[in-house]
Scaffold this active site. Structure first.
Site, PDB file in Angstrom:
ATOM      1  N   HIS A 170      -4.400  -2.095  -4.393  1.00 13.10           N
ATOM      2  CA  HIS A 170      -3.913  -3.398  -4.840  1.00 13.10           C
ATOM      3  C   HIS A 170      -5.037  -4.401  -4.648  1.00 13.10           C
ATOM      4  CE1 HIS A 170      -3.716  -4.569  -0.639  1.00 13.10           C
ATOM      5  NE2 HIS A 170      -3.070  -3.438  -0.394  1.00 13.10           N
ATOM      6  N   SER A 216       0.806  -1.225   0.000  1.00 16.77           N
ATOM      7  CA  SER A 216       0.000   0.000   0.000  1.00 16.77           C
ATOM      8  C   SER A 216       0.834   1.269   0.000  1.00 16.77           C
ATOM      9  CB  SER A 216      -0.942   0.001   1.209  1.00 16.77           C
ATOM     10  OG  SER A 216      -1.870  -1.047   1.137  1.00 16.77           O
ATOM     11  N   PHE A 274     -10.375   7.569  16.862  1.00 17.07           N
ATOM     12  CA  PHE A 274     -11.422   6.842  17.568  1.00 17.07           C
ATOM     13  C   PHE A 274     -10.992   5.499  18.145  1.00 17.07           C
ATOM     14  CE2 PHE A 274     -13.486   9.563  14.370  1.00 17.07           C
ATOM     15  CZ  PHE A 274     -14.199  10.392  15.226  1.00 17.07           C
TER      16      PHE A 274
END
Length: 523
Positions: A387, A123, A296
């Site tokens: 990807h 990534s 969060f």
């Protein structure tokens, strides 16, 4: 035999099915598909309507005021197809005829995803290509291929200019939304430069590399022109190791330098708002114009299917997308927003198709939010993946067979059989499987196995079903984690200059299209 199929009638995204999947199985029912529905005339009419619609599509050739880039992390072609069918079956359809929100966008292309040093990519390298127009090495964030992975002492290269820089030069508002850590590889490539994607906090950088620059979390906070909206996970990378997490007191921050980056952000953004739970997020005024930092979870956000079941104190991807657009749209100069469905990738890595597909459903909802809140005449929306994964869809299941179920074939007359297809070993098998991963029953530490060798693959535990949210599909090659795939990924687009996305392109071409759309007429 009547023309009938097995159909998943109502698999709700927020279903609280138990681990055995019994509740989901109770939702499976046989329904009749009208044999007259899909006649020759039907398909001719269907094709003609599609053609007439295509003839109405015209390119929009004007400057883009806004750009929204959606990344379904790991959401390759098979992942999208399986999600489409799963989502359709959740709505009581056969599934195959369904379309996700982004599959309705008029312009489509394929992107080649390889890194400069790796056939199957990661990534960091892929998102750097998308955001900077420069393909680079796997694991490298915001720097060119001249940099050696994990070695910032290699011949220096200037940080690559990203689309974020281009948007800021146009005085546009900017933001990121992700279900992963905001310092994770994909969002990091928006704003950071690092010789290794793992350098998310200072403690992650080897001592020999410490003098080279700041960790990724520090770079997010140190920006002289901070992003207007940052929503996601990764709270631990912003807090010192001596400070307890506000939600999980038994956990603490990760920083070794003693810095509280959240406090620093608040000091530099006195009119801004820091959020760490769903209540604070919900209480944010609609007319709020300050900067927003929402972290969060200490790490990644929960999978979508687990949010309510686990009382996850965090908003959904679609809710965060809506809030980000509403805030960024207050800038009269427009905005750039990146939205990542990061946990699709993690579901596939675990070999757990259920969670990957339900997070894929949430991506479709988030895209629909953006479509509803923007105008195609001035907003370029792009939906793609960084990807793919090695998920496969195989066998010859009958039309409407539950996508998470065992393969039920057709009989000799082309009608649905009453029994699953048996493989050469005499056992049934599922439509979805993985080329590698933990579904084989392998793990270095037996305590970490998702499935033991005795129950791996097609051997089910008592009460377990393949449609369970905790089921891990069978894998051919034993590995501790399923890997990425190397095939091309799809690009879907709507808005100004979206028609430039066509054919088969190198992944870095995306940046050049987005930059042209922002700057059209000025350069």
């Amino acid at each position: 035999m009547s023309k009938s199929v097995l159909l998943a009638a109502a698999i709700a995204v927020s279903a609280t099915a138990d681990d055995s999947g019994a509740e989901l199985d109770r939702q499976l029912r046989r329904v009749n598909i009208d044999p007259q529905q899909f006649t020759s005339a039907y398909w001719r009419q269907h094709g003609e309507r599609a053609l007439q619609h295509a003839l109405t599509v015209q390119p929009i050739q004007r400057k883009a005021q806004n750009i929204i880039l959606f990344i379904g992390d790991g959401n390759g072609v098979t992942s999208v197809t399986a999600t489409r069918i799963f989502d359709g079956q959740s709505r009581g359809l056969a599934g195959e005829e369904h379309l996700l929100s982004f599959e309705l966008l008029p312009h489509v292309a394929l992107a080649k995803t390889y890194n400069t040093n790796q056939q199957t990519p990661d990534s960091a390298g892929t998102m750097t290509a998308i955001m900077t127009g420069v393909k680079t090495a796997a694991g490298v964030v915001g720097l060119g291929p001249e940099v050696e992975l994990g070695n910032c002492h290699t011949p220096p290269t200037l940080p690559l200019r990203s689309l974020l820089d281009d948007a800021r030069a146009r005085n546009k508002a900017t933001g990121i939304v992700t279900t992963a850590r905001v310092t994770h590889a994909t969002p990091a490539a928006i704003y950071a430069h690092a010789a290794h994607r793992n350098w998310e906090s200072d403690g992650d950088i080897p001592a020999s590399m410490q003098p080279c620059g700041e960790d990724i979390a520090s770079q997010l906070v140190a920006a002289t022109n901070p992003m207007d909206v940052v929503l996601g996970g990764g709270r631990a990378n912003f807090l010192p190791a001596t400070m307890a997490d506000p939600e999980y007191p038994e956990q603490s921050g990760k920083r070794q330098d003693g810095r509280n980056l959240i406090a620093e952000w608040q000091q530099h953004n006195s009119a801004g708002r820091y959020l760490w739970n769903a209540e604070q997020f919900a209480a944010l005024p609609e007319d709020f114009t300050g900067n927003i930092l929402g972290l969060f979870e200490p790490s990644h956000l929960h999978y979508e299917v687990d949010r309510e079941a686990l009382n996850g104190n965090e908003p959904s991807l679609s809710a965060m997308t809506a809030a980000a657009i509403e805030r960024l749209a207050k800038n009269r100069n427009g905005f750039f927003l990146m939205v990542e469905a990061g946990r699709i990738d993690h579901g596939h890595h675990a070999g757990n198709a259920y969670r990957a597909l339900t997070d894929g459903q949430e991506l479709s909802r988030a895209v629909q939010v953006a479509l509803d809140k923007t105008n195609a005449e001035n907003t370029l929306i792009i939906v793609t993946a960084d990807h793919s994964h090695v998920i496969t869809m195989a066998g010859y299941p009958t039309r409407g067979n539950p996508i998470l179920g065992q393969v039920v074939p057709n009989d000799s007359r082309g009608h649905a059989s009453d029994s699953p297809q048996l493989a050469g070993d005499g056992k049934p098998y599922t439509t979805l499987s993985y080329s590698n991963g933990r579904g084989y029953g392998y793990a270095d530490n037996p305590a970490e196995r998702y499935r033991s060798p005795a129950t791996a693959g097609r051997h089910l535990e008592a009460g377990e079903t393949t449609t369970s949210k905790d089921y891990h599909q069978e894998a051919l090659v034993p590995m501790g984690s399923e890997t990425h795939g190397g095939e091309d990924v799809v690009i879907y687009a709507r808005g100004p200059w979206a028609h430039l996305l066509h054919g088969v392109q190198e992944q870095n071409y995306l940046y050049h299209v987005m930059r042209y759309a922002l700057n059209y007429g000025d350069e």
